[in-house]
Motif scaffolding. Structure first.
Motif, mmCIF file in Angstrom:
data_model
loop_
_atom_site.group_PDB
_atom_site.id
_atom_site.type_symbol
_atom_site.label_atom_id
_atom_site.label_comp_id
_atom_site.label_asym_id
_atom_site.label_seq_id
_atom_site.Cartn_x
_atom_site.Cartn_y
_atom_site.Cartn_z
ATOM 1 N N TRP A 58 45.599 37.053 76.745
ATOM 2 C CA TRP A 58 44.931 36.359 75.654
ATOM 3 C C TRP A 58 45.390 36.915 74.304
ATOM 4 N N ALA A 59 45.188 36.112 73.279
ATOM 5 C CA ALA A 59 45.455 36.555 71.918
ATOM 6 C C ALA A 59 44.253 36.254 71.043
ATOM 7 N N ARG A 60 44.042 37.101 70.058
ATOM 8 C CA ARG A 60 43.064 36.854 68.997
ATOM 9 C C ARG A 60 43.836 36.609 67.712
ATOM 10 N N ILE A 61 43.502 35.532 67.024
ATOM 11 C CA ILE A 61 44.157 35.222 65.769
ATOM 12 C C ILE A 61 43.110 34.662 64.810
ATOM 13 N N PRO A 62 43.142 35.058 63.550
ATOM 14 C CA PRO A 62 42.162 34.516 62.601
ATOM 15 C C PRO A 62 42.219 32.989 62.568
ATOM 16 N N TRP A 63 41.059 32.358 62.705
ATOM 17 C CA TRP A 63 41.004 30.901 62.674
ATOM 18 C C TRP A 63 41.491 30.365 61.334
ATOM 19 N N ILE A 99 51.401 31.954 64.841
ATOM 20 C CA ILE A 99 51.337 31.063 66.001
ATOM 21 C C ILE A 99 52.327 31.508 67.071
ATOM 22 N N ILE A 100 53.511 31.966 66.639
ATOM 23 C CA ILE A 100 54.523 32.413 67.598
ATOM 24 C C ILE A 100 54.015 33.614 68.382
ATOM 25 N N GLU A 101 53.402 34.571 67.685
ATOM 26 C CA GLU A 101 52.864 35.754 68.365
ATOM 27 C C GLU A 101 51.753 35.365 69.342
ATOM 28 N N ALA A 102 50.899 34.438 68.929
ATOM 29 C CA ALA A 102 49.803 34.007 69.788
ATOM 30 C C ALA A 102 50.328 33.338 71.050
ATOM 31 N N ALA A 103 51.341 32.484 70.905
ATOM 32 C CA ALA A 103 51.917 31.793 72.063
ATOM 33 C C ALA A 103 52.579 32.782 73.012
ATOM 34 N N GLU A 104 53.254 33.790 72.462
ATOM 35 C CA GLU A 104 53.906 34.797 73.300
ATOM 36 C C GLU A 104 52.864 35.599 74.080
ATOM 37 N N ALA A 105 51.786 35.984 73.410
ATOM 38 C CA ALA A 105 50.737 36.752 74.081
ATOM 39 C C ALA A 105 50.090 35.949 75.200
ATOM 40 N N LEU A 107 49.955 24.754 69.237
ATOM 41 C CA LEU A 107 49.845 25.541 70.463
ATOM 42 C C LEU A 107 49.644 24.651 71.679
ATOM 43 N N ALA A 108 48.846 23.593 71.512
ATOM 44 C CA ALA A 108 48.571 22.685 72.630
ATOM 45 C C ALA A 108 49.856 22.065 73.168
ATOM 46 N N SER A 121 42.601 45.094 78.121
ATOM 47 C CA SER A 121 43.987 45.573 78.170
ATOM 48 C C SER A 121 45.004 44.453 77.987
ATOM 49 N N ARG A 122 44.582 43.208 78.264
ATOM 50 C CA ARG A 122 45.530 42.094 78.191
ATOM 51 C C ARG A 122 45.201 41.130 77.050
ATOM 52 N N THR A 123 44.460 41.602 76.075
ATOM 53 C CA THR A 123 44.172 40.814 74.878
ATOM 54 C C THR A 123 44.790 41.519 73.674
ATOM 55 N N VAL A 124 45.586 40.785 72.905
ATOM 56 C CA VAL A 124 46.264 41.383 71.749
ATOM 57 C C VAL A 124 45.900 40.619 70.483
ATOM 58 N N ASP A 125 46.048 41.277 69.363
ATOM 59 C CA ASP A 125 45.835 40.637 68.063
ATOM 60 C C ASP A 125 47.140 40.041 67.585
ATOM 61 N N ALA A 126 47.077 38.792 67.140
ATOM 62 C CA ALA A 126 48.264 38.088 66.645
ATOM 63 C C ALA A 126 48.022 37.636 65.214
ATOM 64 N N SER A 127 49.095 37.529 64.463
ATOM 65 C CA SER A 127 48.971 37.075 63.072
ATOM 66 C C SER A 127 49.719 35.777 62.827
#
Length: 470
Positions: free
Chosen positions: A420-425, A409-415, A436-437, A401-407
């Motif tokens: 957690w976020a999943r983003i294509p490597w 870097i901004i979306e991933a950082a917000e999630a 991100l670090a 429920s708390r893992t989202v898909d991001a496309s």
């Protein structure tokens, strides 16, 4: 005036809640040296259960237990460049002993790859000596700048496995087997922890390894915690220590190696993944006290029945404690057991005895209900299994429920601010990981689209799991 809560509510201050619970559930205290800890009997009982179950799994894959010295010559660490560079900031070094300055400084064990390889190079002569599978239960010291009980301490307890193999394929398969059949199986089926299996990026890889496999869990506040790692060391240490064997073809070959470990950090994870505002919730298969039978009042017949029930439940194979300390108020004792997360409480008073019933309190779902005393032997094992499954389900539902898909870097950082976020490597890459670090967000692991562990960092469809972490 409202009564103050026993623990700081998670929603108000999760770190403070964690510290409150560690203290009030009597799991551990801070040690006299900054970053050290004293593990109290109830906390150590959890570790003993973890040890027993993990040790059986480790032996089942063929490893044998051994022990290597706490002190390591500093020169050993310098033989593998990446290893010494990675651990240099965390080392504790002894320069004096017996009132004299030592000829060579001694490092207090941060991990044992170097000293074990010194002996592997003596023990391995022929392909007949392989695979060599060794594990040790020990303590290690890594100078921690921001300590937190169980999560990051200067000294902690762990097991560390070290193996030598004839081929890279054998080593790779064994590292994967440890991740899957030892760690994941234990964490899911005993600790009731939902974990994600993946591989670390180059940035997050163990110092001196060619690949690191990891198990990541989501804590109650949405942050990630690394729960165990299994490393492919390639031939890096074998070449540094000249660990070779004579092959079937009569050729001298360097061995291929793995190392793998899990620590008392799992107790911290247990608190943060399963705990609630009333305290710890211990998975029944782990609990060294599965059932506590409490006498509500100082009544001779009640106390006798409580002790009798305790004996019966032990004979049924349950781990039971009888609480007949009637000189301590019942309410205080009930709160203490709830804080400690004992899965089941069987409470008996004079009226219950007359009715042939007991009040059954279940820690995992909460709530109480009267049950027949005569049914306890058959009922409680079923209830414990139900609550074991419930904890695993809750932890899995939280992650999903708390893992989202991001496309981006901004979306991933917000999630990562809430989960957690999943983003294509392929979209993130090493540059995005570095960006991100800088925001306090890390790539916890790489996973394939189907949830399996990718065979390489750049395998098609590889996803990065991005989160803030402990």
């Amino acid at each position: 005036m409202a009564k103050a809560p026993v623990l700081t509510p998670q929603a108000d201050d999760f770190p403070r809640w964690y510290q409150d619970l560690i203290s009030k559930a009597e799991l551990a205290d801070n040690g006299p040296v900054r970053g050290t800890m004293v593990i109290r009997p109830y906390g150590y009982g959890l570790w003993e259960r973890m040890q027993q179950d993990m040790d059986a799994r480790i032996k089942a894959v063929g490893a044998q237990n051994a022990y290597f010295p706490l002190f390591i010559p500093q020169s050993y660490l310098t033989r593998e460049a990446e290893h010494v560079e990675g651990f240099a900031p965390e080392l504790a070094v002894v320069t004096h002993g017996g009132g004299k300055e030592l000829e060579e400084p001694i490092v207090v064990r941060p991990t044992s790859e170097t000293i074990i390889n010194e002996y592997f190079s003596k023990w391995v002569q022929s392909y007949r000596d392989l695979p060599l599978l060794i594990n040790q239960w020990a303590n290690v010291v890594r100078w921690e700048l921001r300590p937190r009980l169980f999560l990051r301490t200067t000294e902690f307890l762990w097991q560390e496995g070290h193996t030598a193999h004839a081929t890279q394929e054998d080593a790779r398969d064994f590292a994967s087997r440890i991740q899957r059949d030892v760690y994941a199986d234990f964490m899911e089926n005993v600790l009731a922890m939902d974990v994600v299996l993946g591989r670390k990026t180059v940035r997050e890889r163990f110092a001196g390894a060619i690949n690191t496999l990891t198990l990541e869990g989501m804590m109650g506040d949405g942050k990630a915690l690394q729960l165990g790692t299994s490393h492919e060391l390639g031939q890096n240490f074998a070449k540094a220590f000249n660990t070779q064997y004579l092959s079937k073809d009569g050729v001298q070959e360097h061995v291929w190696q793995t190392s793998w470990g899990s620590t008392t950090r799992m107790i911290g994870a247990l608190v943060m993944m399963h705990g609630d505002d009333n305290g710890l919730r211990v998975p029944p298969r782990l609990a060294h006290v599965q059932v506590v039978v409490l006498a509500i009042k100082d009544d001779e017949a009640v106390v006798a029945k409580v002790r009798e029930i305790g004996d019966r439940l032990r004979e049924a194979g349950l781990r039971v404690e009888v609480d007949d300390r009637t000189d301590t108020p019942f309410g205080r004792r009930a709160v203490d057991w709830e804080l400690k997360g004992v899965p089941l409480r069987v409470e008996i008073g004079p009226r219950d005895l007359q009715n042939g019933t007991a009040m059954l309190a279940r820690r995992v779902p909460g709530g109480k209900e009267p049950v027949a005393i005569d049914s306890l032997d058959s009922l409680l094992p079923k209830v414990l299994e139900e609550d074991q499954a419930r904890l695993l389900q809750e932890s899995r539902e939280r992650r999903l429920s708390r893992t989202v898909d991001a496309s981006t870097i901004i979306e991933a950082a917000e999630a990562a601010s809430t989960g957690w976020a999943r983003i294509p490597w392929a979209k993130l890459g090493a540059e995005g990981e570095a960006a991100l670090a800088e925001q306090g967000v890390s790539v916890r692991c790489l996973v394939a689209e189907d949830g399996s562990v990718p065979v390489s960092d750049d395998a098609p469809g590889t996803l990065a799991i991005v989160a803030r972490a402990y």
